[in-house]
Design a protein around this motif. Structure first.
Motif, mmCIF file in Angstrom:
data_model
loop_
_atom_site.group_PDB
_atom_site.id
_atom_site.type_symbol
_atom_site.label_atom_id
_atom_site.label_comp_id
_atom_site.label_asym_id
_atom_site.label_seq_id
_atom_site.Cartn_x
_atom_site.Cartn_y
_atom_site.Cartn_z
ATOM 1 N N VAL A 83 -11.343 73.136 -24.959
ATOM 2 C CA VAL A 83 -10.079 73.531 -25.584
ATOM 3 C C VAL A 83 -8.910 73.352 -24.623
ATOM 4 N N ILE A 84 -9.117 73.613 -23.345
ATOM 5 C CA ILE A 84 -8.002 73.432 -22.398
ATOM 6 C C ILE A 84 -7.677 71.952 -22.264
ATOM 7 N N ARG A 85 -8.682 71.097 -22.258
ATOM 8 C CA ARG A 85 -8.441 69.643 -22.178
ATOM 9 C C ARG A 85 -7.699 69.150 -23.430
ATOM 10 N N LYS A 86 -8.105 69.668 -24.593
ATOM 11 C CA LYS A 86 -7.447 69.269 -25.843
ATOM 12 C C LYS A 86 -5.986 69.704 -25.870
ATOM 13 N N VAL A 87 -5.699 70.927 -25.451
ATOM 14 C CA VAL A 87 -4.319 71.401 -25.500
ATOM 15 C C VAL A 87 -3.453 70.651 -24.491
ATOM 16 N N VAL A 88 -4.023 70.265 -23.362
ATOM 17 C CA VAL A 88 -3.266 69.456 -22.401
ATOM 18 C C VAL A 88 -2.916 68.113 -23.032
ATOM 19 N N ARG A 89 -3.859 67.527 -23.758
ATOM 20 C CA ARG A 89 -3.576 66.246 -24.440
ATOM 21 C C ARG A 89 -2.448 66.389 -25.453
ATOM 22 N N THR A 90 -2.362 67.543 -26.133
ATOM 23 C CA THR A 90 -1.293 67.720 -27.131
ATOM 24 C C THR A 90 0.083 67.749 -26.490
ATOM 25 N N THR A 91 0.157 68.120 -25.213
ATOM 26 C CA THR A 91 1.459 68.153 -24.543
ATOM 27 C C THR A 91 2.006 66.756 -24.318
ATOM 28 N N MET A 92 1.125 65.767 -24.414
ATOM 29 C CA MET A 92 1.548 64.387 -24.214
ATOM 30 C C MET A 92 1.873 63.683 -25.525
ATOM 31 N N GLU A 93 1.624 64.372 -26.654
ATOM 32 C CA GLU A 93 1.906 63.804 -27.964
ATOM 33 C C GLU A 93 3.323 64.174 -28.394
ATOM 34 N N PRO A 94 3.955 63.329 -29.209
ATOM 35 C CA PRO A 94 5.280 63.687 -29.731
ATOM 36 C C PRO A 94 5.173 64.865 -30.695
ATOM 37 N N VAL A 95 6.211 65.684 -30.766
ATOM 38 C CA VAL A 95 6.251 66.819 -31.679
ATOM 39 C C VAL A 95 6.472 66.296 -33.092
ATOM 40 N N PRO A 96 5.641 66.726 -34.082
ATOM 41 C CA PRO A 96 5.844 66.278 -35.468
ATOM 42 C C PRO A 96 7.236 66.659 -35.964
ATOM 43 N N ALA A 97 7.828 65.809 -36.795
ATOM 44 C CA ALA A 97 9.186 66.034 -37.303
ATOM 45 C C ALA A 97 9.310 67.355 -38.049
ATOM 46 N N ALA A 98 8.283 67.749 -38.825
ATOM 47 C CA ALA A 98 8.346 68.989 -39.595
ATOM 48 C C ALA A 98 8.458 70.198 -38.671
ATOM 49 N N VAL A 99 7.784 70.192 -37.546
ATOM 50 C CA VAL A 99 7.861 71.301 -36.588
ATOM 51 C C VAL A 99 9.192 71.258 -35.848
ATOM 52 N N ALA A 100 9.632 70.080 -35.458
ATOM 53 C CA ALA A 100 10.861 69.936 -34.692
ATOM 54 C C ALA A 100 12.070 70.444 -35.463
ATOM 55 N N THR A 101 12.065 70.336 -36.786
ATOM 56 C CA THR A 101 13.218 70.772 -37.576
ATOM 57 C C THR A 101 13.224 72.266 -37.825
ATOM 58 N N LYS A 102 12.115 72.967 -37.569
ATOM 59 C CA LYS A 102 12.043 74.419 -37.799
ATOM 60 C C LYS A 102 12.779 75.208 -36.737
ATOM 61 N N SER A 103 12.929 74.707 -35.536
ATOM 62 C CA SER A 103 13.514 75.501 -34.446
ATOM 63 C C SER A 103 15.001 75.551 -34.459
ATOM 64 N N GLU A 157 -1.119 81.281 -17.620
ATOM 65 C CA GLU A 157 0.282 81.681 -17.562
ATOM 66 C C GLU A 157 0.868 81.419 -16.180
ATOM 67 N N GLY A 158 1.998 80.724 -16.186
ATOM 68 C CA GLY A 158 2.684 80.375 -14.949
ATOM 69 C C GLY A 158 2.256 79.043 -14.356
ATOM 70 N N ARG A 159 1.226 78.449 -14.909
ATOM 71 C CA ARG A 159 0.714 77.177 -14.382
ATOM 72 C C ARG A 159 1.420 75.992 -15.025
ATOM 73 N N SER A 160 1.434 74.871 -14.313
ATOM 74 C CA SER A 160 1.982 73.635 -14.860
ATOM 75 C C SER A 160 0.900 72.927 -15.678
ATOM 76 N N ILE A 161 1.334 71.992 -16.504
ATOM 77 C CA ILE A 161 0.395 71.205 -17.309
ATOM 78 C C ILE A 161 -0.605 70.481 -16.418
#
Length: 142
Positions: free
Chosen positions: A122-142, A87-91
């Protein structure tokens, strides 16, 4: 409460830092899906430890971290401490994290090193997800 913690510590070989985080986790639980929540998983119950890590981001910083985990008190306390640290840290700061700091701070025996490596995974994997595009189905929910 501290008397109870001391009794538990004396029966098992857990440090007070482990028992405090194990008995009072503030970051345990799922986080809802949205465009600013990233998640990753590592490990398996069959192998004795698993974790799903959730990070809520604002710009490039983690504003909230949560976990759902299965494992021994050492592993669960380490997952809690990882979330505290995130919490509070950058990617970019997240990608620099390693398990040795937790092993030292929580006094985790070297026999548990494999479980701590799951946290690094798990921390390495979640960092990699920040570099992936957001799926369209998730992007339309917000």
């Amino acid at each position: 409460m501290s008397v109870m913690i001391n009794e538990i510590i004396s029966q098992f070989d857990y440090s007070s830092a482990v028992m405090t985080r194990f008995l009072n986790p503030h970051h345990a639980g799922e986080m809802g899906s949205s465009t600013n929540v990233r998640t990753a998983h590592a490990g398996s119950r069959e192998r004795g430890a698993s974790i799903r890590l959730y990070l809520q981001l604002k710009d490039i910083r983690v504003v909230q971290a949560r976990f759902v985990a299965y494992g021994c008190p050492h592993f669960l306390a380490a997952a809690e401490m990882l979330c505290e640290w995130c919490e509070g840290r950058s990617i970019s700061e997240l990608s620099q994290w390693n398990w040795q700091s937790l092993q030292s701070a929580l006094e985790i025996p070297s026999t548990k090193r494999g479980k701590l490596l799951l946290l690094e995974d798990v921390i390495r994997k979640v960092v990699r997800t920040t570099m992936e595009p957001v799926p369209a189905a998730v992007a339309t929910k917000s």
